[in-house]
Each structure stands twice: as structure tokens, then as C-alpha cells.
Design an enzyme around this catalytic site. Structure first.
Site, PDB file in Angstrom:
ATOM      1  N   THR A 295      -6.857 -20.604  19.193  1.00  0.00           N
ATOM      2  CA  THR A 295      -5.526 -20.715  18.578  1.00  0.00           C
ATOM      3  C   THR A 295      -5.000 -19.349  18.148  1.00  0.00           C
ATOM      4  OG1 THR A 295      -6.208 -22.825  17.657  1.00  0.00           O
ATOM      5  CG2 THR A 295      -4.167 -21.901  16.824  1.00  0.00           C
ATOM      6  N   HIS A 470      -4.068 -23.872  23.890  1.00  0.00           N
ATOM      7  CA  HIS A 470      -5.121 -23.513  24.848  1.00  0.00           C
ATOM      8  C   HIS A 470      -5.693 -24.802  25.406  1.00  0.00           C
ATOM      9  CE1 HIS A 470      -7.796 -24.700  21.590  1.00  0.00           C
ATOM     10  NE2 HIS A 470      -7.116 -23.886  20.798  1.00  0.00           N
TER      11      HIS A 470
HETATM   12  C1  GP9 Z   1      -8.141 -23.649  12.951  1.00  0.00           C
HETATM   13  C2  GP9 Z   1      -7.303 -24.099  14.061  1.00  0.00           C
HETATM   14  C3  GP9 Z   1      -8.115 -24.434  15.252  1.00  0.00           C
HETATM   15  O1  GP9 Z   1      -7.435 -23.165  11.870  1.00  0.00           O
HETATM   16  O2  GP9 Z   1      -6.342 -23.157  14.353  1.00  0.00           O
HETATM   17  O3  GP9 Z   1      -8.710 -23.325  15.751  1.00  0.00           O
HETATM   18  P1  GP9 Z   1      -9.234 -23.223  17.241  1.00  0.00           P
HETATM   19  O4  GP9 Z   1     -10.682 -23.580  17.206  1.00  0.00           O
HETATM   20  O5  GP9 Z   1      -8.457 -24.140  18.104  1.00  0.00           O
HETATM   21  O6  GP9 Z   1      -9.003 -21.815  17.594  1.00  0.00           O
HETATM   22 MN    MN Z   2      -6.558 -24.444  18.838  1.00  0.00          MN
END
Ligand code: GP9
Ligand code: MN
Length: 630
Positions: A295, A470
């Protein structure tokens, strides 16, 4: 090591046990570390030990008196580190990192409130040092120094290393790729312990400082030439279309394009998004370009139009770089910017990075009302998240640029029974099977979000940019994915599965005249697209993407692993594929783009590693009122 060795070590072991237990007590009383299982508790308990054994063990190389003095000084210093973290945590609710320590603003804040933050009971953190001193002066027989043999030293270090690797092994099992991906400070402290965490932080910091020191402004010349040559003229009709409107960016967790307009047992997986797309601009050849930073990488792409790094999370490794990100640019045009995300502020180092990107405010976990009932999986359910977010957004000055990050559709895709609105799949992959209902739930939550925006009067004055951050289903599930999609998932198909939805919704415009854009594009293109919609020229902006609406936009995008996609070809894992048939073709077809793909990633990496934007004086952004002026 024999029995007779132990008395030689008793002062050393006593000091070790003192700090060890003390550190664990601090974990439990001064830090808010969430523990979810006995295994996590066990790792937390043992994690200070390896560092202490290794460091205090250095005394074994010293002679006589020095050895005990070293042990006392080392105990004092480690207590000091613990003390500093305790006070720091009280203020920042976070653990110390070198970059934060170096930010004078933070330290000034901390300094001025030190007397308030300091508690007399903190002095207890040094109690063991006092005891050690007392023993040292009053009970010399206890600390009588005998020489340690080479063999004994070797055994000692063998045991200390074994403890270290045992800890690391458990941590890695508990959280795979902990060190390469560096998710979160809390997670690091939880798994490798506060002391090892500091060493790790120092190593990260020195590495990037060295790379930064070696770079100078001349490094920028080639890159600038390349970027200038790649400038694309904005679309005349859409340039400035969002002037003065709020921009609401929604990052849909783990949402891939294959779910759009797809059904399971006759039911749509994303009924609302499917309808919403019919009233929007939709990009059906849009790819995510994230790597280990997931993310956070997508956020990096969105706001900088730079590529994330091939290894690690750039939010962590280069969180204090100079950037010219969207929030910073639009501030000059009267925009207020924020991020809304119901997770720890330190996850992905967001608190530090958002400052660097120029965000005005981060509505993190603390801004939300999160209870056992309204949570599932990783935290606050999306419906509640959107609901509360609209209330928070209403408190902001307008126009604003707000980024909302959803969470429910996150691996392992847990969902309460009452929120399941579609059947799970029945493939061999439990992960894929469960993914479908959480995507469906997210769709429903998004619908409620739009309805609430309308009810609260925010909708009309805003435009929405909605995209998948993603992939949600990794290549490990290719066989199951093949079962579901009814085709074999080759490397070619796997690359195609990296498509994520992108929807741009402009009330009063796209609902009347929706359109599907099919040029190959990626998250790298979001920044120039958004700036152009706001009527801000990007002529002087450093960005690798191009306006998605530009007639000149190339149908081309590079994924972070070096794969690329063009109008006719897909290149991945050193193989060139014909996009129309999915069949392998001669490499020469992909050759012309190979250099461009490698060049882009390399130039972007140079900017990040060298912190080159600090040399860039890109202040002359222009905004025009109604017409295109360059
Ligand atoms: C965590 C959320 C998810 O704050 O953004 O993270 P990811 O594992 O998808 O990078
Ligand atoms: Mn994510």
C-alpha cells in the site's frame, strides 16, 4: 563451558538478567504493544536477550577491573536507551528512529515538554545500575575477576549467537520478510527487540546517508533531459476540469481488475463499482507498480510519480527525503490535504513520510472510534471507516485533497458472517475463496460512502479518484486462479493480473458522458493526471508518468520488477509475449522498449537513493483559471 565457568560470569549474567527483565517490564508497562498469541508474547519476552548477551559479553575480552566497569557502563547506557524510548514514547506514541531524532522540530517539541513527560518513577530504570555499583564497591568477592579461557569465550558466544538466531527464526516465522520489508516499528520491536531494532535502524540510516552523500546536483542533468523529452501535452478539454473542487482519492485494498464485471454463481462481485464505472471514466489497462512496500508503495507512486524501490519500503528507507509531492504542490493553490486511514500512524512509517510529502493532517487510528464490534481482520471495518471518514472530512477546510485507505479486503480476508453477501469460491485456494466476499463487502461499503457523501453535501463539489493499491492474490495461487478464470495462468497471464481498477468520477461530467480509456497505464500516471485536472501545469514538475487523458500518452507501463506492457507486447521474466494471443514471441519485438523500461526505473531510483529532489528548484508551478496556458 563447565560448572566452574559460571562463577566467572555471575556479575555479567546478573547484569544481563537485570536489563532483560527490566526491558520486558518496560514493554508491558510503558509501550502499547499488541500481542495476539502466546508465541508473540514469548518472542517479546526473549527478544532483549541476544543483544544483551552479545554486547555485555564483550567484557569477557577485557582484563580484571575493566571488565566489571565495562559491564556497569554498558548497563547504564542500555538503561539510558530504554529511558529515552520511554519518554519519547510518552510524547510521540512511537519508538525512536534516527531520522526523527535528527528532526530538530521534534526534538524542540520534546525538549520543551520534557519536565512534563518525565516521571520520577522513570529513575527506577536505573535501579539495576545502582545495585551493580553497590555490589562492585561493597561486595568485591562476588565480582572477583578470574581470567576467562578462549574456549569459555567461544562457548559463550556460541550460545549468544544461538539465542540470536533462535529469536530471528521465530520472528521470521511469525512475520515473514520482517527485515527486508520493514513494515512497522512496533512489529520490529515486538520481534527482534528494542536494542536490535536500534542497530537495524542505524544500519538503514547509514546506508542511505552514504548514498545521499555521494550524490550531487550534476546527477540530475541527464534525468532532467529524459523527463523533459517525455513531457506530454495535457488534454485541452479536461485540463482544469476539477479547478477548485475537492479531490477524494480512495485506495481500495488489494483490489485487482479481474473482479470487475465478474460474477460468482450469477452474482456480481462488485455490483456497485460496475454501476459506478458506467458513470465514470474507467481505465481498463491500468497496472499497479508496487513492490514490497505494498500500500505504501502505491501511495508513493500516487503522490510523487516516482517508482518505489525494488527492495524494502521506500516509505521506511527514504521517509525523510525531499519530495515535491502533490499535497505540497497544491498547498500553493489553497488546498488542504489529509490522509484518512484507521491504522497505527507508524505503520509503513506513514507519520514521518506524510510530513515529507507535505500532508497537512493524518487521521490515523486515534481519530476513529474502533471497537471489537466494528472491527474485523486488520481493524476497523470499511463501512464504519467510510462512515466516520465523511464526518472527519467535513471538519476540513475546502477545497481539500483527501486520501482514504481501506483495510477490510486485506489478507487473510476475514469477514463476519453478517457481512458476507456472496458465496466463497470453491477452488483449492482458501485465500482466493475468501477474497471474493471481502471484495464484495468493500463494494457495499463504497456504495454507502458515496451515498453519505451525497447526503452530507460533499459529493457535488468533489471529484473521486478510486484505484486498487496492489494485487490481493499472489502468484502462489495461480492454479486456483486458473480454475476460477478458466485459463492457465502463465507468466503472461500473471502479468495481466497485475491490472487494478482506476475510476475517475466527476459529478456533472462523467455521469453524462462516461468513457473507457484503454491505453496501457499505471499508478505512476496519477500525479500529472490529477494536477492537470486541477489546472496546474506540470512543466516544471519531476514525474515519470504522464497525464492519462493526454492524446500523446504512450500506451506503455513498467512494473517494479522490470516487466513492462505496451500496446502489443508484454515483457516479463526475460520473455516477450504477444498481447493478443498470450504466446511467446521473438525477443526482438520487445527490444525497443527494454531500454526505456530499465532507464525509467534506474533514473527514479537515482532520485530516491541520492535524495536528488533537494537539488531541484521546481517552484514555478502555474495554475490557470479556465484555459490551458503553458
Ligand atoms: C496497513 C494497510 C495495509 O496500514 O495499508 O497494508 P499493506 O499490507 O496492504 O501494504
Ligand atoms: Mn494494501
Amino acid at each position: 563451558m563447565s560448572k566452574s565457568s559460571l562463577p566467572k560470569l555471575q556479575f555479567l549474567l546478573l547484569a544481563t538478567i537485570f536489563i532483560w527483565i527490566k526491558t520486558y517490564i518496560v514493554y508491558k508497562t510503558s509501550f502499547d504493544i499488541k500481542i495476539e498469541s502466546w508465541m508473540q508474547e514469548f518472542i517479546l519476552f526473549i527478544n532483549p536477550l541476544s543483544f544483551l548477551l552479545l554486547v555485555l559479553g564483550l567484557s569477557l575480552f577485557m582484563k580484571e577491573k575493566r571488565r566489571n566497569i565495562f559491564i556497569i557502563v554498558a548497563s547504564f547506557l542500555t538503561s539510558g536507551i530504554l529511558f529515552a524510548n520511554v519518554v519519547f514514547y510518552r510524547f510521540f506514541n512511537d519508538f525512536i528512529t534516527i531520522p526523527v531524532l535528527l528532526q530538530t522540530k521534534n526534538m524542540a517539541d520534546l525538549g520543551s515538554s520534557f519536565t512534563e513527560l518525565f516521571k520520577f518513577s522513570d529513575l527506577l530504570l536505573f535501579a539495576d545500575v545502582v545495585i551493580l555499583l553497590a555490589i562492585f564497591f561493597l561486595k568485591p568477592s562476588f565480582i572477583k575477576v578470574q581470567s576467562v579461557t578462549k574456549k569459555e569465550r567461544r562457548y559463550y558466544y556460541l550460545i549468544a549467537m544461538a539465542v540470536f538466531f533462535f529469536n530471528l527464526g521465530l520472528a521470521e516465522a511469525e512475520r515473514p520478510q520482517l527485515l527486508t520489508r520493514t513494515f512497522d516499528r512496533e512489529m520490529l520491536i515486538k520481534n527482534i527487540g528494542t536494542y536490535n531494532y536500534h542497530l537495524y535502524d542505524i544500519a538503514l540510516q547509514s546506508k542511505s546517508s552514504a548514498q545521499r552523500a555521494l550524490a550531487d546536483s550534476s546527477s540530475f542533468v541527464d534525468i532532467e533531459n529524459y523527463l523533459n523529452a517525455n513531457q506530454k501535452k495535457p488534454n485541452e478539454e479536461l485540463f482544469n476540469i476539477a479547478n477548485g473542487k475537492n479531490i477524494i482519492v480512495v485506495s481500495l485494498e488489494s483490489t485487482q481488475s479481474f473482479v470487475i464485471n465478474e460474477t460468482v454463481n450469477g452474482q456480481e462481485i462488485t455490483p456497485y463499482l460496475n454501476d459506478f464505472i458506467e458513470e465514470s471514466y474507467y481505465f481498463d489497462n491500468f497496472y499497479h507498480q508496487t513492490a514490497q512496500g505494498k500500500t505504501s508503495d502505491s501511495e508513493f507512486l500516487l503522490d510523487n510519480s516516482l517508482y518505489p524501490l525494488g527492495r524494502g519500503a521506500v516509505f521506511f528507507t527514504h521517509g525523510s527525503n525531499e519530495f515535491t509531492a502533490t499535497p505540497e504542490i497544491i498547498k500553493d493553490y489553497g488546498y488542504y490535504s489529509s490522509v484518512l486511514h484507521a491504522n497505527n500512524k507508524s505503520f509503513w512509517n506513514r507519520d514521518v513520510m506524510y510530513d515529507s510529502l507535505g500532508y497537512d493532517y493524518f487521521f490515523d487510528l486515534a481519530s476513529y472510534d474502533v471497537t471489537e464490534e466494528n472491527s474485523v481482520g486488520w481493524g476497523l471495518k470499511d463501512k464504519e471507516f467510510f462512515e466516520q471518514s465523511v464526518d472527519l472530512m467535513k471538519t476540513q477546510p475546502q477545497p481539500f485533497y483527501s486520501k482514504l485507505i481501506t483495510l477490510t479486503n486485506h489478507f487473510p480476508f476475514e469477514l463476519d458472517e453478517e457481512d458476507k453477501m456472496i458465496d466463497e469460491l470453491t477452488t483449492r485456494s482458501r485465500t482466493l475463496n475468501r477474497y471474493i466476499p471481502t471484495v464484495r463487502y468493500q463494494d457495499e461499503a463504497f456504495k454507502a460512502f458515496i451515498e453519505k457523501l451525497k447526503a452530507e453535501g460533499l459529493y457535488e463539489d468533489s471529484i473521486l479518484v478510486v484505484y486498487g493499491d496492489h494485487y490481493g492474490i499472489s502468484e502462489n495461487h495461480n492454479v486456483a486462479m486458473g480454475e476460477f478464470l478458466g485459463k492457465e495462468i502463465t507468466s503472461f497471464e500473471s502479468t495481466q493480473l497485475q491490472k487494478v481498477p482506476l475510476i475517475i468520477h466527476i459529478p456533472g461530467v462523467t455521469d453524462k458522458d462516461p468513457e473507457v480509456f484503454s491505453k496501457v497505464s499505471g499508478q505512476i500516471d496519477l500525479k500529472p493526471t490529477i494536477l492537470h485536472m486541477l489546472g496546474i501545469s506540470t512543466k516544471n514538475d519531476v514525474h515519470f508518468g504522464s497525464d492519462l487523458f493526454s492524446e500523446q500518452k504512450l500506451s506503455f507501463t513498467v512494473l517494479r520488477d522490470g516487466s513492462f506492457i505496451t500496446e502489443d507486447y508484454v515483457y516479463t521474466k526475460n520473455t516477450c509475449y504477444d498481447k493478443a494471443t498470450g504466446l511467446e514471441i521473438e525477443e526482438s519485438k520487445c527490444e525497443p522498449y527494454k531500454e526505456k523500461a530499465a532507464q525509467e526505473l534506474d533514473y527514479s531510483d537515482q532520485i530516491v537513493y541520492g535524495d536528488l529532489l533537494r537539488f531541484y528548484n521546481g517552484t514555478s508551478y502555474k495554475q490557470v483559471d479556465t484555459e490551458v496556458k503553458e
